[in-house]
Design an enzyme around this catalytic site. Sequence first.
Site, PDB file in Angstrom:
ATOM      1  CG  HIS A  60      56.680  59.498 103.698  1.00  0.00           C
ATOM      2  ND1 HIS A  60      56.545  59.238 105.043  1.00  0.00           N
ATOM      3  CD2 HIS A  60      56.477  60.832 103.559  1.00  0.00           C
ATOM      4  CE1 HIS A  60      56.253  60.364 105.672  1.00  0.00           C
ATOM      5  NE2 HIS A  60      56.224  61.355 104.796  1.00  0.00           N
ATOM      6  CD  GLU A  61      57.692  63.413 100.674  1.00  0.00           C
ATOM      7  OE1 GLU A  61      56.760  64.192 100.401  1.00  0.00           O
ATOM      8  OE2 GLU A  61      58.275  63.425 101.773  1.00  0.00           O
ATOM      9  CG  HIS A  64      52.540  63.302 102.273  1.00  0.00           C
ATOM     10  ND1 HIS A  64      51.783  63.315 103.421  1.00  0.00           N
ATOM     11  CD2 HIS A  64      53.831  63.195 102.674  1.00  0.00           C
ATOM     12  CE1 HIS A  64      52.600  63.202 104.468  1.00  0.00           C
ATOM     13  NE2 HIS A  64      53.844  63.120 104.040  1.00  0.00           N
ATOM     14  CG  ASP A 170      54.404  64.132 107.285  1.00  0.00           C
ATOM     15  OD1 ASP A 170      54.520  65.126 106.552  1.00  0.00           O
ATOM     16  OD2 ASP A 170      54.864  63.018 107.007  1.00  0.00           O
TER      17      ASP A 170
HETATM   18 ZN    ZN Z   1      55.614  63.261 105.081  1.00  0.00          ZN
END
Ligand code: ZN
Length: 237
Positions: A60-61, A64, A170
């Site tokens: 997930h990170e 980004h 987010d």
């Molecule tokens: Zn996030």
Amino acid sequence: MNWSLKLLKVKGIDIKVHLTFVLILIWAAYRWSVSTGEGMQGAVFGIVATLLLFLSVTLHELGHSLQAQKFGVKVRDITLMPMRGLAQMEEIPEDPNKELRIAIAGPLVNFGIAALLIGIGALLDARALLSIEELQASLGSVSWSGLLAYLTSTNIILGLFNLIPAFPMDGGRVLRALLARKMDHAKATRIAAQIGQGLALLMGLWGFMSGSWTLVLIAIFVWMGAGQESQEAQVKH
Ligand code: ZN
């Protein structure tokens, strides 16, 4: 003293793990061994499930981070902590389209993982993903279908939770980016922060009335996150 341990490097980004992360593994081992009633096997399962969950958080990170890198933003590192992952990057550009794409990339990774797992489940004829009842029955069982059910549902929850339109999630950034298309950045931040605090208040009240202290804690966390974001934007302005 630095409490983080470097694990590996992906595209110039150091992936680190905070030493307190070990506490989560101990807790997971204990909790799964008790709740499954399977002793040592349950403990090992709990550790494996938790490590795979944090692999999802890392991805997930990275979602980004890689999107940010595409826009020329430098990403220093990603640190895994007991409750979350944190990507340290330079200031994100005040361009709503870029902010939107960076913010949404993380949750999209979780939905992608869930879709992939559902696909694998379908190929393997896993009963866990046939219906909500089967899913609930599989969750918490020490088995492959239990693991599949756990990872699929946690990834969907992670994606949805992060899309709650409140800072520091987010979704708060997504909301600000959408607002910033119509107004200046500072005003968009202020309105997004207010909406976030309104949501936090509702969440807190709901948690308070239903006796869910986890929800109350999350609400406080969201409330403070929104306040901080709005202050930072005002100082900059
Ligand atoms: Zn996030």
